[in-house]
Design a protein around this motif. Structure first.
Motif, mmCIF file in Angstrom:
data_model
loop_
_atom_site.group_PDB
_atom_site.id
_atom_site.type_symbol
_atom_site.label_atom_id
_atom_site.label_comp_id
_atom_site.label_asym_id
_atom_site.label_seq_id
_atom_site.Cartn_x
_atom_site.Cartn_y
_atom_site.Cartn_z
ATOM 1 N N VAL A 203 -49.204 -13.396 27.872
ATOM 2 C CA VAL A 203 -48.853 -14.256 26.758
ATOM 3 C C VAL A 203 -47.385 -13.996 26.732
ATOM 4 O O VAL A 203 -46.652 -14.882 26.278
ATOM 5 C CB VAL A 203 -49.516 -13.509 25.295
ATOM 6 C CG1 VAL A 203 -48.736 -14.149 24.380
ATOM 7 C CG2 VAL A 203 -50.989 -13.831 25.347
ATOM 8 N N ARG A 204 -46.675 -12.732 26.675
ATOM 9 C CA ARG A 204 -45.244 -12.691 26.521
ATOM 10 C C ARG A 204 -44.396 -13.423 27.809
ATOM 11 O O ARG A 204 -43.564 -14.079 27.363
ATOM 12 C CB ARG A 204 -44.867 -11.026 26.835
ATOM 13 C CG ARG A 204 -45.232 -10.392 25.537
ATOM 14 C CD ARG A 204 -44.742 -8.889 25.417
ATOM 15 N NE ARG A 204 -45.570 -8.068 26.474
ATOM 16 C CZ ARG A 204 -46.550 -7.528 26.154
ATOM 17 N NH1 ARG A 204 -47.139 -7.684 24.721
ATOM 18 N NH2 ARG A 204 -47.221 -6.642 26.710
ATOM 19 N N ILE B 95 -49.304 -20.660 21.720
ATOM 20 C CA ILE B 95 -48.604 -19.339 22.127
ATOM 21 C C ILE B 95 -47.772 -19.341 21.018
ATOM 22 O O ILE B 95 -47.472 -18.521 20.169
ATOM 23 C CB ILE B 95 -48.424 -18.763 23.424
ATOM 24 C CG1 ILE B 95 -49.672 -18.687 24.119
ATOM 25 C CG2 ILE B 95 -47.358 -17.751 23.357
ATOM 26 C CD1 ILE B 95 -49.379 -18.538 25.749
ATOM 27 N N GLY C 241 -51.681 -9.190 27.116
ATOM 28 C CA GLY C 241 -50.628 -9.285 26.389
ATOM 29 C C GLY C 241 -49.461 -9.765 27.050
ATOM 30 O O GLY C 241 -48.732 -10.372 26.625
ATOM 31 N N ALA D 14 -48.431 -10.182 20.718
ATOM 32 C CA ALA D 14 -49.139 -10.689 22.074
ATOM 33 C C ALA D 14 -50.562 -10.366 22.394
ATOM 34 O O ALA D 14 -51.200 -10.988 22.960
ATOM 35 C CB ALA D 14 -48.119 -10.154 23.243
ATOM 36 N N ARG E 269 -47.646 -16.918 17.791
ATOM 37 C CA ARG E 269 -46.543 -15.829 17.851
ATOM 38 C C ARG E 269 -45.658 -16.023 17.077
ATOM 39 O O ARG E 269 -45.199 -14.915 16.160
ATOM 40 C CB ARG E 269 -45.970 -15.536 19.335
ATOM 41 C CG ARG E 269 -46.770 -15.216 20.422
ATOM 42 C CD ARG E 269 -47.033 -13.721 20.442
ATOM 43 N NE ARG E 269 -45.849 -13.237 21.088
ATOM 44 C CZ ARG E 269 -45.368 -11.857 20.614
ATOM 45 N NH1 ARG E 269 -46.023 -11.238 19.707
ATOM 46 N NH2 ARG E 269 -44.358 -11.481 21.196
ATOM 47 N N GLN F 43 -44.765 -17.105 26.839
ATOM 48 C CA GLN F 43 -43.867 -17.150 25.546
ATOM 49 C C GLN F 43 -42.522 -17.303 26.062
ATOM 50 O O GLN F 43 -41.655 -18.205 25.673
ATOM 51 C CB GLN F 43 -43.825 -16.251 24.421
ATOM 52 C CG GLN F 43 -42.918 -16.485 23.571
ATOM 53 C CD GLN F 43 -43.039 -15.286 22.356
ATOM 54 O OE1 GLN F 43 -43.733 -14.362 22.514
ATOM 55 N NE2 GLN F 43 -42.160 -15.211 21.520
#
Length: 190
Positions: free
Chosen positions: A166-167, A141, A163, A152, A145, A170
């Motif tokens: 993913v955020r 990721i 998404g 995302a 990114r 991260q």
């Protein structure tokens, strides 16, 4: 980032040459950025990100007729091929340690000398050690990114996540890196 439309991918799988050309044109920038993030400008053994991206596009072209959309996004398919091609380039570089030159150059080499290369390699090794403290998904990721520049949602498509997930991953990965980096700095100061 322009990702291929599923209908366009289906047409490419069936052999529509126009659709194949458009799909390859859309995935190439994604693959180049991924290769740059993994290999740098001149990667392992002199293989450039452009070289690896070209190999990925050829491999995608050959594998395209076998792609089936069974809940797996097309970008995940491409990403899997790209990851294997980057690994192949790294393996080939580890086997070939030669650096031959056709002729002795007449002028000084404009590339960075041993000291800047050593410092860059040391920084890369330190960052690699820090990233080793993260789970593989969090590492991917961060690479996709921060280094590749994907959104995302695009990373979520590649990794099969939302998404928002993913955020969140991260954020957790960066928080963990800050903690590990702080522990490393504290150990060095003592």
């Amino acid at each position: 980032m322009d990702t291929p439309d599923p209908d366009l991918v289906r047409r490419a799988v069936t052999g529509d040459t126009g659709a194949v050309s458009r799909v390859l044109a859309q995935i190439r920038p994604i693959v180049v950025r991924y290769s740059l993030a993994r290999l740098g400008h001149v990667g392992a053994g002199g293989a450039t990100a452009e070289d690896v991206a070209q190999e990925v596009c050829v491999a995608v072209l050959r594998a395209l007729p076998r792609f089936t959309d069974q809940g797996r996004p097309f970008l995940a398919f491409v990403y899997g091929i790209a990851a294997r091609k980057v690994a192949d380039a790294c393996r080939a570089a580890s086997r070939d340690r030669t650096d031959s030159v056709a002729d002795v150059p007449d002028t000084a080499d404009p590339t960075p000398g041993p000291e800047p290369r050593a410092l860059t390699a040391d920084l890369g090794a330190r960052l690699g050690e820090l990233l080793a403290h993260l789970p593989a998904t969090h590492r991917e990721i961060l690479v996709l990114r921060l280094a590749v520049g994907m959104t995302a949602d695009e990373v979520g498509t590649v990794l099969g996540m939302t998404g928002g997930a993913v955020r969140l991953a991260q954020y957790r990965a960066l928080t963990r890196l800050r903690a590990v980096a702080g522990d490393t700095l504290t150990a060095v100061i003592r």
